[in-house]
Design an enzyme around this catalytic site. Structure first.
Site, PDB file in Angstrom:
ATOM      1  N   ARG A   1       8.424   5.419  -0.567  1.00  0.00           N
ATOM      2  CA  ARG A   1       8.797   6.095   0.793  1.00  0.00           C
ATOM      3  C   ARG A   1       9.627   6.479   0.879  1.00  0.00           C
ATOM      4  O   ARG A   1      10.525   7.837   1.313  1.00  0.00           O
ATOM      5  CB  ARG A   1       7.962   5.570   2.301  1.00  0.00           C
ATOM      6  CG  ARG A   1       6.761   5.296   1.714  1.00  0.00           C
ATOM      7  CD  ARG A   1       6.046   6.469   2.098  1.00  0.00           C
ATOM      8  NE  ARG A   1       6.334   7.564   2.628  1.00  0.00           N
ATOM      9  CZ  ARG A   1       6.043   7.551   4.307  1.00  0.00           C
ATOM     10  NH1 ARG A   1       4.660   6.705   4.651  1.00  0.00           N
ATOM     11  NH2 ARG A   1       6.380   8.491   5.654  1.00  0.00           N
TER      12      ARG A   1
ATOM     13  N   ASP B   1      -7.559   3.035   2.957  1.00  0.00           N
ATOM     14  CA  ASP B   1      -6.344   3.231   4.289  1.00  0.00           C
ATOM     15  C   ASP B   1      -7.760   2.862   5.563  1.00  0.00           C
ATOM     16  O   ASP B   1      -8.403   2.442   5.285  1.00  0.00           O
ATOM     17  CB  ASP B   1      -6.921   4.880   5.016  1.00  0.00           C
ATOM     18  CG  ASP B   1      -5.968   5.694   5.366  1.00  0.00           C
ATOM     19  OD1 ASP B   1      -4.861   4.440   6.215  1.00  0.00           O
ATOM     20  OD2 ASP B   1      -5.864   6.703   5.810  1.00  0.00           O
TER      21      ASP B   1
ATOM     22  N   CYS C   1      -1.987   2.539   2.590  1.00  0.00           N
ATOM     23  CA  CYS C   1      -0.570   3.234   2.699  1.00  0.00           C
ATOM     24  C   CYS C   1       0.150   2.983   3.521  1.00  0.00           C
ATOM     25  O   CYS C   1       1.098   2.497   4.557  1.00  0.00           O
ATOM     26  CB  CYS C   1      -1.290   4.285   3.249  1.00  0.00           C
ATOM     27  SG  CYS C   1      -2.656   4.754   4.591  1.00  0.00           S
TER      28      CYS C   1
ATOM     29  N   HIS D   1      -0.873  14.055   4.579  1.00  0.00           N
ATOM     30  CA  HIS D   1       0.214  12.486   4.450  1.00  0.00           C
ATOM     31  C   HIS D   1       1.011  12.654   3.968  1.00  0.00           C
ATOM     32  O   HIS D   1       1.025  12.043   2.619  1.00  0.00           O
ATOM     33  CB  HIS D   1       0.040  11.548   4.896  1.00  0.00           C
ATOM     34  CG  HIS D   1       0.858  10.862   5.702  1.00  0.00           C
ATOM     35  ND1 HIS D   1       2.109  10.403   5.685  1.00  0.00           N
ATOM     36  CD2 HIS D   1       0.607   9.357   5.820  1.00  0.00           C
ATOM     37  CE1 HIS D   1       2.715   9.380   5.750  1.00  0.00           C
ATOM     38  NE2 HIS D   1       1.442   8.634   6.051  1.00  0.00           N
TER      39      HIS D   1
ATOM     40  N   ARG E   1       5.943  14.300  12.931  1.00  0.00           N
ATOM     41  CA  ARG E   1       4.999  13.342  12.942  1.00  0.00           C
ATOM     42  C   ARG E   1       3.481  14.017  13.863  1.00  0.00           C
ATOM     43  O   ARG E   1       3.836  13.963  15.150  1.00  0.00           O
ATOM     44  CB  ARG E   1       4.819  11.807  12.995  1.00  0.00           C
ATOM     45  CG  ARG E   1       3.564  11.404  13.363  1.00  0.00           C
ATOM     46  CD  ARG E   1       3.565   9.957  13.037  1.00  0.00           C
ATOM     47  NE  ARG E   1       3.662   9.894  11.266  1.00  0.00           N
ATOM     48  CZ  ARG E   1       3.555   8.404  10.918  1.00  0.00           C
ATOM     49  NH1 ARG E   1       3.154   7.326  10.978  1.00  0.00           N
ATOM     50  NH2 ARG E   1       3.545   7.992   9.156  1.00  0.00           N
TER      51      ARG E   1
ATOM     52  N   GLN F   1       3.698  10.069   1.635  1.00  0.00           N
ATOM     53  CA  GLN F   1       3.224   9.291   1.523  1.00  0.00           C
ATOM     54  C   GLN F   1       2.679   9.474  -0.211  1.00  0.00           C
ATOM     55  O   GLN F   1       3.276   8.281  -1.085  1.00  0.00           O
ATOM     56  CB  GLN F   1       1.495   8.555   2.547  1.00  0.00           C
ATOM     57  CG  GLN F   1       0.639   8.148   1.754  1.00  0.00           C
ATOM     58  CD  GLN F   1       1.940   6.160   2.088  1.00  0.00           C
ATOM     59  OE1 GLN F   1       2.559   6.564   3.260  1.00  0.00           O
ATOM     60  NE2 GLN F   1       1.837   5.521   0.935  1.00  0.00           N
TER      61      GLN F   1
END
Ligand code: CP
Ligand code: NVA
Length: 309
Positions: A287, A219, A259, A124, A97, A127
């Protein structure tokens, strides 16, 4: 898997199929990654991504090691190429990340083990895998569904555009002017949409994006690393909050998606995220299943370090 396009359409479908099996029959996969170790290299905070990767490795019989790089971004103490060539000697895969997307790319360029993008400023992809898995569970299909993303056209929107278009979802993204997704990503998504029969639209009108949608997604307005822009963004994004009124423009059976982490009263109204149509915690659960499937595909097959040696 540094970028959504690293998985072909059929590979993505295979991940989703395996994720579904792993969700239903977790015990069958208890030893699937026995002896494998995943390094988690994180420059930014995380709840979901860290925990799901760690639990995924443990429940597949493997292990993980967390490298906290929040105080010291990769490349500062030693070159990223050296970090990659050290890690590959000890672990079977790396989930990273990072602030800059180029950091994950650099790790992947130098590491002789699979590198997974656990969120960068550009994408991402894990996700998006969990999100399409969620949509498939709710609607029993993906092709032809309408997904409306309202908010900031950055990493999460990018991955939804790419993964959605690849799988035949009609994706409409509505952002304030000058917060649109990167035109390169939109062009890529448009190319992916052609064979899958999907459509890609970029708009500035949230109501137009949401009209008739099966899913309304948002988001945070200010992503990790952009905190200095928070004040300006709060003003610019205000008309893009997913309110009950806006959500009401979607289909009656539409779901609300996020998310997470969420900021109630900013990008989403409390009444929407807490409504029975909200699937945000199913996304979070997925996830785990999606990443277990991805890890199995990357680490249990020939591409893993053990198989190479
Ligand atoms: N959605 C997501 O990636 O959450 P975290 O930032 O908590 O990992
Ligand atoms: N766009 C957000 C997603 C967090 C999961 C960020 O990058 O901070």
């Amino acid at each position: 898997m540094v970028f959504d396009t690293d998985l072909s359409r059929s590979e993505t479908v295979a991940v989703l199929r395996l994720a579904e099996k792993m969700r239903r029959f977790p015990a069958r996969y208890r030893k699937a990654l026995e002896g494998r170790v995943l390094a988690l290299v994180f420059e930014k905070p995380s709840l979901r991504t860290r925990v799901t990767f760690e639990v995924a490795m443990k429940t597949l019989g493997g292990d993980s090691i967390f490298l906290d790089c929040r105080g010291e971004p990769l490349g500062q103490r030693e070159p990223i190429a050296d970090v990659a060539r050290n890690l590959e000697r000890w672990v079977d895969g790396i989930a990273a990340r990072t602030f800059r997307h180029s950091t994950v790319e650099e790790l992947a360029r130098w590491a002789d083990v699979p590198v997974i993008n656990a969120l960068s400023d550009r994408a991402h992809p894990c996700q998006a895998l969990a999100d399409v898995l969620t949509l498939q569970s709710v609607f029993g299909r993906l092709k032809g569904l309408k997904l409306a993303f309202v908010g900031d056209g950055n990493n999460v929107a990018h991955s939804l555009l790419l993964t959605g278009a690849k799988l035949g979802l009609h994706v409409a993204v509505a952002t304030p002017p000058s917060y649109e997704p990167d035109p390169e990503i939109v062009a890529l998504a448009t190319d992916l949409a052609r064979p899958s029969g999907a459509t890609v639209r970029v708009l500035n009108d949230p109501e137009e994006a949401v009209a008739g949608a099966h899913a309304v997604y948002t988001d945070v307005w200010t992503s990790m690393g952009s905190e200095h822009e928070a004040q300006v963004r709060r003003k610019r994004f205000r008309p893009y909050q997913v309110t009950e009124k806006l959500f009401g423009k979607a289909r009656p059976d539409a779901v609300f998606m996020h998310c997470l982490p969420a900021h109630r009263g900013e990008e989403v109204a409390d009444a929407v995220i807490e409504s029975p149509r909200s699937v945000v915690f199913d996304q979070a659960e997925n996830r785990l299943h999606a990443q277990k499937a991805l890890l199995w595909m990357l680490l249990a097959q020939d591409r893993g370090k053990a198989a190479k040696k």
